[in-house]
Design a protein around this motif. Structure first.
Motif, mmCIF file in Angstrom:
data_model
loop_
_atom_site.group_PDB
_atom_site.id
_atom_site.type_symbol
_atom_site.label_atom_id
_atom_site.label_comp_id
_atom_site.label_asym_id
_atom_site.label_seq_id
_atom_site.Cartn_x
_atom_site.Cartn_y
_atom_site.Cartn_z
ATOM 1 N N ALA A 123 0.866 -1.174 0.000
ATOM 2 C CA ALA A 123 0.000 0.000 0.000
ATOM 3 C C ALA A 123 0.905 1.227 0.000
ATOM 4 N N ALA A 124 0.343 2.355 -0.381
ATOM 5 C CA ALA A 124 1.115 3.600 -0.410
ATOM 6 C C ALA A 124 0.316 4.715 0.222
ATOM 7 N N THR A 125 1.018 5.584 0.903
ATOM 8 C CA THR A 125 0.449 6.842 1.364
ATOM 9 C C THR A 125 0.898 7.879 0.348
ATOM 10 N N VAL A 126 -0.038 8.689 -0.105
ATOM 11 C CA VAL A 126 0.273 9.677 -1.141
ATOM 12 C C VAL A 126 -0.032 11.076 -0.635
ATOM 13 N N SER A 127 0.515 12.048 -1.324
ATOM 14 C CA SER A 127 0.293 13.441 -0.983
ATOM 15 C C SER A 127 -0.922 13.946 -1.751
ATOM 16 N N ARG A 128 -1.744 14.722 -1.074
ATOM 17 C CA ARG A 128 -2.899 15.339 -1.729
ATOM 18 C C ARG A 128 -2.439 16.597 -2.455
ATOM 19 N N HIS A 129 -3.350 17.264 -3.108
ATOM 20 C CA HIS A 129 -3.027 18.480 -3.858
ATOM 21 C C HIS A 129 -2.470 19.591 -2.973
ATOM 22 N N ASP A 130 -2.787 19.569 -1.663
ATOM 23 C CA ASP A 130 -2.280 20.604 -0.758
ATOM 24 C C ASP A 130 -0.985 20.164 -0.064
ATOM 25 N N ASP A 131 -0.349 19.088 -0.575
ATOM 26 C CA ASP A 131 0.908 18.538 -0.088
ATOM 27 C C ASP A 131 0.823 17.884 1.279
ATOM 28 N N LYS A 132 -0.387 17.697 1.806
ATOM 29 C CA LYS A 132 -0.542 16.965 3.058
ATOM 30 C C LYS A 132 -0.792 15.497 2.720
ATOM 31 N N PRO A 133 -0.214 14.568 3.518
ATOM 32 C CA PRO A 133 -0.446 13.150 3.233
ATOM 33 C C PRO A 133 -1.902 12.770 3.419
ATOM 34 N N ASP A 134 -2.397 11.939 2.513
ATOM 35 C CA ASP A 134 -3.715 11.347 2.665
ATOM 36 C C ASP A 134 -3.533 10.172 3.621
ATOM 37 N N THR A 135 -4.285 10.138 4.702
ATOM 38 C CA THR A 135 -4.076 9.112 5.726
ATOM 39 C C THR A 135 -4.643 7.748 5.360
ATOM 40 N N THR A 136 -5.360 7.639 4.252
ATOM 41 C CA THR A 136 -5.902 6.363 3.813
ATOM 42 C C THR A 136 -4.944 5.729 2.801
ATOM 43 N N PRO A 137 -4.271 4.633 3.173
ATOM 44 C CA PRO A 137 -3.338 4.005 2.233
ATOM 45 C C PRO A 137 -4.066 3.469 1.000
ATOM 46 N N LEU A 138 -3.437 3.624 -0.151
ATOM 47 C CA LEU A 138 -3.969 3.091 -1.398
ATOM 48 C C LEU A 138 -3.328 1.746 -1.689
ATOM 49 N N PRO A 139 -4.103 0.745 -2.128
ATOM 50 C CA PRO A 139 -3.473 -0.519 -2.545
ATOM 51 C C PRO A 139 -2.505 -0.216 -3.694
ATOM 52 N N LEU A 140 -1.374 -0.885 -3.697
ATOM 53 C CA LEU A 140 -0.338 -0.617 -4.682
ATOM 54 C C LEU A 140 0.071 -1.919 -5.338
ATOM 55 N N ASP A 141 -0.180 -2.049 -6.634
ATOM 56 C CA ASP A 141 0.179 -3.243 -7.391
ATOM 57 C C ASP A 141 1.275 -2.834 -8.369
ATOM 58 N N LEU A 142 2.510 -3.211 -8.061
ATOM 59 C CA LEU A 142 3.653 -2.803 -8.867
ATOM 60 C C LEU A 142 4.275 -4.005 -9.560
ATOM 61 N N GLU A 143 4.445 -3.912 -10.866
ATOM 62 C CA GLU A 143 5.091 -4.978 -11.620
ATOM 63 C C GLU A 143 6.585 -4.703 -11.716
ATOM 64 N N PRO A 144 7.417 -5.627 -11.239
ATOM 65 C CA PRO A 144 8.861 -5.428 -11.371
ATOM 66 C C PRO A 144 9.287 -5.396 -12.840
ATOM 67 N N THR A 145 10.312 -4.598 -13.124
ATOM 68 C CA THR A 145 10.891 -4.520 -14.465
ATOM 69 C C THR A 145 12.361 -4.902 -14.370
ATOM 70 N N ARG A 146 13.011 -5.054 -15.513
ATOM 71 C CA ARG A 146 14.414 -5.482 -15.514
ATOM 72 C C ARG A 146 15.288 -4.469 -14.782
ATOM 73 N N ARG A 147 16.447 -4.946 -14.347
ATOM 74 C CA ARG A 147 17.312 -4.156 -13.469
ATOM 75 C C ARG A 147 17.643 -2.789 -14.025
ATOM 76 N N ASP A 148 18.088 -2.663 -15.244
ATOM 77 C CA ASP A 148 18.515 -1.365 -15.758
ATOM 78 C C ASP A 148 17.412 -0.708 -16.600
ATOM 79 N N GLY A 149 16.148 -1.003 -16.274
ATOM 80 C CA GLY A 149 15.017 -0.443 -17.007
ATOM 81 C C GLY A 149 14.740 1.000 -16.616
#
Length: 167
Positions: A123-149
């Motif tokens: 999950a990730a915590t992200v910054s809102r438009h006013d630069d304050k962190p949104d306290t609700t974590p977002l699910p984060l699905d990240l696909e790995p890429t090759r090492r020097d990608g």
């Protein structure tokens, strides 16, 4: 009583348990992680200053560290809004106190945030438009890429990446 002896300007980036037969991964702000055997790190007494973990290039600093077990990824977030995820199996193992290997070419923006850990259930915590962190974590699905990608453009400004706490 002190747990570790820090010099002026030093700071703790990560603390985690690692069995002697496991590996550790240290990530530098210039996108150069080091994957090394945990058995190469000697045990230190309370208040000791630790041992050299990774040889850094001028201007670089350690931004994350963690145990490098099966399924572990390194996620890099750049100050320019990019993200890069690499499976640690893509990072060649080297000796402790040596330089890391490049994960990607960076522009003028160094790595501002990194994560080392399991690549699923993130999950990730992200910054809102006013630069304050949104306290609700977002699910984060990240696909790995090759090492020097390449670094991919992120949809959000990440404040933190990790596994959510279970209640």
């Amino acid at each position: 009583s002190n747990v570790i002896g820090l010099k002026d300007g030093d700071r703790v980036v990560a603390a985690f348990a690692a069995a002697d037969e496991s590996e550790i991964v240290l990530v530098a702000s210039d996108a150069q992680p080091l994957r090394t055997s945990a058995s190469g790190v000697s045990v230190q007494g309370p208040g000791a200053g630790g041992v050299a973990g990774v040889k850094l290039l001028p201007g670089a600093r350690v931004v994350a560290a963690g145990a490098g077990e099966f399924g572990t990824v390194v996620a890099l977030v750049t100050g320019g809004g990019g993200i890069k995820v690499t499976d640690t199996a893509e990072i060649p193992a080297k000796g402790r106190a040596t330089g890391g290997v490049r994960l990607t070419k960076l522009g003028d923006e160094p790595v501002s945030l990194a994560y080392v850990g399991p690549g699923t259930g993130l999950a990730a915590t992200v910054s809102r438009h006013d630069d304050k962190p949104d306290t609700t974590p977002l699910p984060l699905d990240l696909e790995p890429t090759r090492r020097d990608g390449a670094v991919l453009d992120a949809e959000h400004t990440f404040v933190a990446i990790g596994r959510p706490r279970r209640h």
